[in-house]
Scaffold this active site. Sequence first.
Site, short mmCIF file in Angstrom:
data_model
loop_
_atom_site.label_atom_id
_atom_site.label_comp_id
_atom_site.label_asym_id
_atom_site.label_seq_id
_atom_site.Cartn_x
_atom_site.Cartn_y
_atom_site.Cartn_z
N ASP A 56 13.06 15.25 25.26
CA ASP A 56 12.79 15.70 26.67
C ASP A 56 11.27 15.49 26.65
O ASP A 56 10.51 15.50 25.53
CB ASP A 56 13.10 17.27 26.67
CG ASP A 56 12.42 17.83 28.01
OD1 ASP A 56 12.37 17.08 29.02
OD2 ASP A 56 12.04 19.01 27.87
N ASP A 110 8.70 17.11 29.41
CA ASP A 110 7.90 18.29 29.62
C ASP A 110 8.13 19.43 28.80
O ASP A 110 9.68 19.73 28.64
CB ASP A 110 8.06 18.95 31.25
CG ASP A 110 7.62 17.63 32.26
OD1 ASP A 110 6.49 17.16 32.07
OD2 ASP A 110 8.31 17.28 33.20
N ASP A 170 13.20 21.85 25.52
CA ASP A 170 12.96 23.06 25.62
C ASP A 170 13.67 23.97 26.70
O ASP A 170 13.48 25.25 26.77
CB ASP A 170 11.44 23.18 26.11
CG ASP A 170 11.08 22.71 27.31
OD1 ASP A 170 12.00 21.62 27.91
OD2 ASP A 170 10.60 23.28 28.20
P1 DGP Z 1 12.81 18.78 31.91
O1 DGP Z 1 11.60 19.17 30.94
O2 DGP Z 1 13.31 17.34 31.96
O3 DGP Z 1 13.76 19.74 31.72
O4 DGP Z 1 12.39 19.14 33.32
C1 DGP Z 1 11.96 20.30 33.77
C2 DGP Z 1 10.96 20.08 35.01
O5 DGP Z 1 10.91 21.34 35.66
C3 DGP Z 1 9.81 19.67 34.57
O6 DGP Z 1 9.24 18.77 35.21
C4 DGP Z 1 8.94 21.11 34.79
C5 DGP Z 1 9.43 21.50 36.02
N1 DGP Z 1 8.99 23.04 36.37
C6 DGP Z 1 8.71 23.92 35.62
N2 DGP Z 1 8.44 24.84 36.29
C7 DGP Z 1 8.99 24.82 37.45
C8 DGP Z 1 9.29 25.66 38.52
O7 DGP Z 1 9.02 26.87 38.72
N3 DGP Z 1 10.09 25.13 39.56
C9 DGP Z 1 10.76 23.68 39.48
N4 DGP Z 1 11.14 23.29 40.57
N5 DGP Z 1 10.27 23.08 38.37
C10 DGP Z 1 9.60 23.59 37.44
MG MG Z 2 11.51 20.42 29.29
#
Ligand code: DGP
Ligand code: MG
Length: 186
Positions: free
Chosen positions: A7, A9, A140
Amino acid sequence: SMLILVDQDGVLADFEHRLYQTWQQATPTHEHPGVAPHERRHFYAKDDYPEHLRDAVQRIYTAPGFFRNLPPIDGALDALQAMLARGHDVRICTSPLTLYQNCVGEKYEWVDRHLGAEWVARMVVTKDKTLVHGDILIDDKPHVTGARTPTWQHVVYDQPYNQQAPGLRLHWGNWQEILGTHPGWD
Ligand code: DGP
Ligand code: MG
């Protein structure tokens, strides 16, 4: 050898650090001091802030330049190269925001800048990681779900907001011990 999905982020790129830093720079402290990375408890950052400030949080991570400028997590880039050097097939598997306008292109830019074109070709961008085949997914998110039963085993990347998730907890300080016990590593 294995097919390892990693992953972006919260595993390679430090979303939490930049969100907190930007919040502190942009918001008067009388409004809210911000939630420090070690105090984060919900997977979605917005859920750790009071309701009336959630749009302000969203404006930070959807703004131009947010994803492009995330700092790499210590040890992450070296670990990716080391997995590849050991003969594994390594892919970066990431879910974009539904508010995709800045996020998607900047995720590719980030990989190009920190890892190079060879790794841009290793990116899999999807909203549903269960549709991607693999042996291991390092992520994560405490529970990674989707339309299918995944072929990969989820190994949780250790973060303050996923402490409730059971099983192996990997970080870039212990990844060789954790993955070394997996059948298929050697
Ligand atoms: P991943 O790491 O591929 O599971 O992507 C998760 C995404 O979610 C990443 O781009 C970070 C994002 N993210 C973190 N906090 C929030 C939030 O409060 N709302 C939304 N919609 N996305 C968030
Ligand atoms: Mg992530």
